[in-house]
Design an enzyme around this catalytic site. Structure first.
Site, mmCIF file in Angstrom:
data_model
loop_
_atom_site.group_PDB
_atom_site.id
_atom_site.type_symbol
_atom_site.label_atom_id
_atom_site.label_comp_id
_atom_site.label_asym_id
_atom_site.label_seq_id
_atom_site.Cartn_x
_atom_site.Cartn_y
_atom_site.Cartn_z
ATOM 1 N N ASP A 1 10.239 9.408 -5.670
ATOM 2 C CA ASP A 1 9.833 8.751 -4.432
ATOM 3 C C ASP A 1 10.726 7.544 -4.169
ATOM 4 O O ASP A 1 10.252 6.427 -3.998
ATOM 5 C CB ASP A 1 8.356 8.359 -4.498
ATOM 6 C CG ASP A 1 7.777 8.077 -3.110
ATOM 7 O OD1 ASP A 1 8.462 8.380 -2.111
ATOM 8 O OD2 ASP A 1 6.662 7.541 -3.033
ATOM 9 N N ARG B 1 0.866 -1.161 0.000
ATOM 10 C CA ARG B 1 0.000 0.000 0.000
ATOM 11 C C ARG B 1 0.904 1.212 0.000
ATOM 12 O O ARG B 1 1.863 1.268 0.761
ATOM 13 C CB ARG B 1 -0.847 -0.031 1.277
ATOM 14 C CG ARG B 1 -2.022 0.905 1.294
ATOM 15 C CD ARG B 1 -2.805 0.658 2.564
ATOM 16 N NE ARG B 1 -3.866 -0.329 2.351
ATOM 17 C CZ ARG B 1 -5.103 0.014 1.996
ATOM 18 N NH1 ARG B 1 -5.419 1.264 1.793
ATOM 19 N NH2 ARG B 1 -6.031 -0.908 1.835
ATOM 20 N N GLY B 2 0.657 2.116 -0.890
ATOM 21 C CA GLY B 2 1.518 3.294 -0.951
ATOM 22 C C GLY B 2 0.689 4.520 -1.219
ATOM 23 O O GLY B 2 -0.542 4.457 -1.244
ATOM 24 N N LYS C 1 -1.231 -2.919 -9.330
ATOM 25 C CA LYS C 1 -1.408 -1.724 -8.512
ATOM 26 C C LYS C 1 -2.646 -0.964 -8.972
ATOM 27 O O LYS C 1 -2.782 -0.635 -10.145
ATOM 28 C CB LYS C 1 -0.180 -0.833 -8.648
ATOM 29 C CG LYS C 1 -0.302 0.452 -7.865
ATOM 30 C CD LYS C 1 1.036 1.125 -7.718
ATOM 31 C CE LYS C 1 0.917 2.319 -6.793
ATOM 32 N NZ LYS C 1 2.188 2.989 -6.612
#
Ligand SMILES: *[C@@H]1O[C@H](CO)[C@@H](O)[C@H](O)[C@H]1NC(C)=O
Ligand SMILES: *[C@@H]1O[C@H](CO)[C@@H](O)[C@H](O)[C@H]1NC(C)=O
Ligand SMILES: *[C@@H]1O[C@H](CO)[C@@H](O)[C@H](O)[C@H]1NC(C)=O
Ligand SMILES: *[C@@H]1O[C@H](CO)[C@@H](O)[C@H](O)[C@H]1NC(C)=O
Ligand SMILES: *[C@@H]1O[C@H](CO)[C@@H](O)[C@H](O)[C@H]1NC(C)=O
Ligand SMILES: *[C@@H]1O[C@H](CO)[C@@H](O)[C@H](O)[C@H]1NC(C)=O
Ligand SMILES: *[C@@H]1O[C@H](CO)[C@@H](O)[C@H](O)[C@H]1NC(C)=O
Ligand SMILES: *[C@@H]1O[C@H](CO)[C@@H](O)[C@H](O)[C@H]1NC(C)=O
Ligand SMILES: *[C@@H]1O[C@H](CO)[C@@H](O)[C@H](O)[C@H]1NC(C)=O
Ligand SMILES: *[C@@H]1O[C@H](CO)[C@@H](O)[C@H](O)[C@H]1NC(C)=O
Ligand SMILES: *[C@@H]1O[C@H](CO)[C@@H](O)[C@H](O)[C@H]1NC(C)=O
Ligand SMILES: CC(=O)N[C@H]1CO[C@H](CO)[C@@H](O)[C@@H]1O
Length: 788
Positions: free
Chosen positions: A629, A516-517, A536
């Site tokens: 990121d 989970r991001g 995703k």
């Protein structure tokens, strides 16, 4: 250009009055009528004319042509306004309106074409001496035909981003055809067949851009032909006409047959001669013969299409529709056999390719795969002294051609009971072969040697955006044929579009969450071909349009490096946006660091691999991509603990060398790993990833995350202070090292990693190294350490 100098000599000037007082306010908008043969604009030098041109029975298009006809008395059209919507021979006209718009009306009623321009001041239309039709007012050019070419480029006319040449349908039909010349996303000028299926055929798709002499780095995307006969393009492609020199009329035309040719003549009434052409082997132009059909080239007669055995022509008047199967294939092994067709190649549409396969192994594989239509079998020179047999399973039989010089065979899957068809039944091999005379610019075997991968098209995905472009970076990591059986799928079939229901099924209704991001939730799934995938599902992706999403995904899809996660495809349906990646057995670096599964050697390897992946993202590939990121959660580990940088879907391609653009309005990243630029409102460059990478290194060494506080300090400051305090080398290393390593590490490498990490986390972005430099530092030191 000097066009404005000649303003006053224009043969026909239309005025539309508004504020200007010298002209009668009541004057009508000017127009050219289809009914008056002499309603023609002529350029000042007399070379070009513009007017209505008959394209069929009572059908006219407004066009620009060379005033002097060719040797057969035909006009040479260089531009057309309404090529796809010809107008009636009565009451149709081109009008310059007072509003500043130019329109073409059909039979006095419908507007079929317009420039969509507006002007406060009077406008006029003129044809300049280069053949450019220009609409302008006293100040600016509002519109010009050079900006929207049809199939022809005139000297001085620029072909740039967003412009394309589109061939005409056939010799006598000027409607838009299927072939396009344009600059691709990777800045390379290319030819594309965009018929029922889509494929690029020039430059040779089997060659990487750089091997074809093209550069992907110049994003200016400009190509033009100079009047002397020299053509040059910003991707480094250039040629000089065979008759280079002055006083020659020239046109560069994308012909209806898909070839670009440079034509020249000394004057009117002469035949146009070809002084250059892009494709010397016409059968290599895709789309000529359609599916299940073989193109062969006969000197003096041209190209010829013939159906494969057991297939019949779909439509005699349009061979590009190909041939349809006459037999029924079952999926039963003992009822199916193979027919060998020598020297026949079908290009693309591979289900997969398999090195070092025998014919029997290949047959078995094809029999097991119901969709397999047959296979290509050929020897490819590899990293070995001997050629290795390669097997390419075909999911469709397209772009087929026959050439005695092609050293390979096609094995067509047919029902056993129709065998034996004899190979001689193939009419082009029995009759055509002997007459063929083809000049090869290079030995085709050499081209294939270099490649284990063939250009292939995503099935089902016909959007231009997802065409798989074979770029320089595409094959880089896969020279080794044993690089993994997993990678062939993606390399060969490109990446595909999945439907939501497929992905629902694969993930059993999105039941198994594995991560989970910020961007979304990741689920594990098994695709219909048994591949295990990480899927995703993006949050709030619906504010991004489907086209935009596809464009972004296609950028990511082009990236192919062993140290980046492989993307297999995507799904964009309604508000749903999903990405399909290869599943990584060992999860993320974050998990492995916390579970203490990583030895010092593995950590160092991971540092190197991650740096290589990022360096590739930043510098080596088609476009610059920032990750934005970088963190341990986004560094995944495969079964060999090889790192794969993932989740660069949040990144944007940057113009090479240029600073970040406005789209970086939103802050991206994860607290702790984010470079100070994000907070201090400075320009965002690739150095933000370098900073984050440095933080990851510190975490890998010390075992402490960036937000953790040690002795009331954040890791970076703590480490810097420890270094200052320390007297001897070993003392500070011991203090800093991750206690989980239990003292088992190579001091020399720790020092290197530290040095690199601290350089990377410099506050001043200009003091940080580039990722490429990081890789060099790590590797240089690596070699040194082996000497110690
Ligand atoms: C040209 O081809 C298009 C597309 O096939 C067709 O619609 C059109 O009628 C053709 N025009 C002429 C003049 O034959
Ligand atoms: C010239 O026009 C004639 C008929 O008008 C046509 O048959 C011929 O194919 C044309 N030639 C070219 C090169 O277009
Ligand atoms: C890119 O191409 C253009 C046009 O060919 C050229 O003027 C320019 O110098 C090139 N830029 C680079 C960086 O090579
Ligand atoms: C023209 O192409 C050749 C090779 O194809 C290349 O070496 C040369 O640099 C190019 N010239 C320009 C001006 O781009
Ligand atoms: C193929 O199957 C269709 C129906 O499934 C049948 O009508 C046709 O006759 C079959 N063709 C051959 C050659 O067996
Ligand atoms: C093919 O094999 C299956 C079982 O293995 C058998 O039932 C079938 O009759 C066979 N068909 C032919 C044409 O031999
Ligand atoms: C090809 O396969 C054979 C046996 O299947 C093996 O002996 C040979 O080493 C293989 N060659 C290569 C280059 O992998
Ligand atoms: C084949 O073409 C080449 C060059 O176009 C020519 O020199 C040669 O004579 C031709 N050969 C035959 C057999 O026509
Ligand atoms: C092409 O291959 C042949 C033999 O396979 C070799 O002699 C020749 O040097 C190669 N040419 C190039 C340009 O690699
Ligand atoms: C290919 O990679 C394997 C390990 O993945 C290695 O053992 C082999 O030597 C490599 N082969 C070549 C030709 O590089
Ligand atoms: C950040 O910079 C932009 C333009 O450079 C400016 O409009 C904006 O107000 C700045 N924001 C802050 C918080 O300084
Ligand atoms: C092609 C490439 O750069 N591969 C690197 C991927 O990562 C490993 C470390 O796990 C490096 O050793 C490879 O060189």
């Amino acid at each position: 250009m000097a066009t404005s100098v000649f303003l006053l000599f224009l043969p026909l000037i239309f005025f539309s009055s508004s504020s200007s007082s010298t002209f009668d306010r009541s004057s009508r908008a000017s127009s050219l009528s289809v009914e008056h043969a002499d309603d023609v604009l002529t350029s000042r030098n007399g070379i070009f004319s513009a007017g209505f041109f008959p394209v069929g029975d009572n059908a006219y298009c407004f066009a620009v042509w060379f005033s002097e006809p060719d040797s057969e008395g035909n006009r040479t059209i260089v531009w057309m306004a309404n090529r796809d919507q010809p107008v009636n021979g009565r009451k149709s006209e081109l009008s310059v309106l007072k509003s500043g718009n130019v329109i073409i009306t059909d039979a006095g009623r419908f507007t079929v074409w317009s420039t969509d321009t507006v002007s406060e001041s009077p406008v006029f239309l003129k044809l300049d001496e280069y053949g450019n039709l220009i609409l302008q007012n006293s100040e600016v050019v509002l519109w010009q035909s050079f900006d929207s070419p049809t199939d022809t480029l005139l000297p001085q006319q620029l072909l740039t981003t967003d412009m394309k040449l589109v061939s005409s349908r056939s010799q006598g039909n000027f409607s838009s055809g299927f072939y396009k010349l344009y600059f691709g996303d990777d800045n390379v000028l290319r030819l594309l067949y965009g018929g029922p299926e889509i494929s690029v055929y020039w430059p040779d798709p089997e060659l990487k851009s750089c091997e074809a002499g093209r550069s992907t780095y110049n994003s200016s995307r400009i190509a033009f032909l100079d009047p002397l006969g020299y053509f040059s393009s910003s991707d480094n492609f250039n040629f000089t006409s065979a008759d280079y020199g002055e006083r020659v009329q020239r046109i560069l035309k994308l012909d209806f047959d898909g070839n670009i040719r440079l034509y020249s003549r000394n004057s009117g009434m002469e035949k146009w001669t070809v002084s250059w052409q892009a494709m010397s082997q016409p059968c290599r132009i895709h789309g000529t013969c359609g599916p299940n059909s073989i193109c062969s080239y006969v000197a003096h007669l041209g190209r010829k299409c013939s159906c494969l055995q057991g297939f019949k022509i779909r439509d005699r008047t349009d061979l590009s529709l190909g041939c349809v199967q006459e037999f029924n294939l079952t999926c039963t092994r003992n009822e199916t056999g193979f027919l060998k067709l020598s020297h026949v190649e079908f290009f693309g549409y591979d289900y997969g390719f398999f090195p070092n396969y025998t014919i029997e192994m290949c047959e078995n594989l094809c029999l097991q795969t119901c969709d397999c239509k047959g296979f290509q079998f050929k020897f490819v020179k590899h990293n070995h002294p001997d050629n290795i047999p390669y097997c390419y399973l075909k999911i469709q039989l397209l772009n087929g051609h026959h050439s005695p010089n092609f050293q390979g065979d096609l094995y067509l899957k047919v029902p056993k009971k129709t065998l034996p068809f004899q190979e001689t039944g193939l009419d082009c091999s029995s009759t055509v072969v002997k007459q063929m005379n083809r000049t090869y610019t290079k030995n085709p075997e050499n081209a294939s040697q270099k490649f284990v991968v063939r250009f292939a098209i995503v099935f089902g995905a016909v959007e231009l955006g997802v065409i798989f472009v074979v770029g320089c970076c595409f094959l880089r990591a896969h020279q080794n044929s044993s690089a993994g059986t997993h990678s062939y799928y993606r390399m060969v079939t490109g990446f595909g579009k999945f439907t939501l229901s497929e992905l629902k099924k694969a993930t059993r209704g999105f039941s198994e969450e594995i991560g989970r991001g910020a961007g979304g939730v990741v689920y594990k799934g098994v695709l219909s071909d048994h591949r295990i995938a990480a899927i995703k599902r993006l949050n709030d992706a619906s504010d991004q349009g489907e086209a935009e999403f596809q464009a972004e995904v296609s950028t990511i899809g082009k990236l192919n490096h062993i140290n980046l996660t492989e993307m297999w495809g995507y799904c964009a349906e309604g508000k749903h946006r999903l990405l399909v990646y290869r599943y990584m057995e060992h999860g993320s670096l974050a998990e492995q660091l916390s579970s203490n599964a990583l030895s010092w050697e593995k950590r160092f390897e991971i540092a190197v691999g991650t740096a290589k992946g990022l360096a590739y993202l930043h510098e080596e590939c088609l476009e610059w991509v920032l990750h934005c990121d970088v963190k341990p959660q986004n560094i995944l580990l495969d079964s060999n603990y090889q790192p794969k940088v993932s989740d660069f879907g949040l990144s944007w391609p940057l113009k090479r060398g240029g600073p970040a653009n406005k789209s970086f309005s939103k802050m991206r990243g994860t607290r702790g790993y984010m470079a100070p630029e994000w907070v201090s409102n400075l320009t965002i460059t690739s150095k933000v990833d370098v900073y984050s990478y440095g933080m990851v290194l510190l975490e890998m060494i010390s075992g402490k995350g960036p937000t953790e506080e040690i002795e009331n300090r954040r890791v970076v400051r703590w480490v810097r202070e420890k270094m200052k305090q320390a007297t001897g080398m070993s003392s500070w290393i011991e203090m800093i090292m991750d206690p989980k390593l239990d003292g088992k590490y190579d001091k020399f490498r720790v020092e290197i990693l530290f040095e690199v990490a601290l350089k990377c986390v410099a506050e001043d972005k200009d003091a940080r190294p580039t990722m490429k430099e990081v890789v060099e530092m790590l590797l240089r030191q690596e070699n040194d350490s082996e000497l110690v």
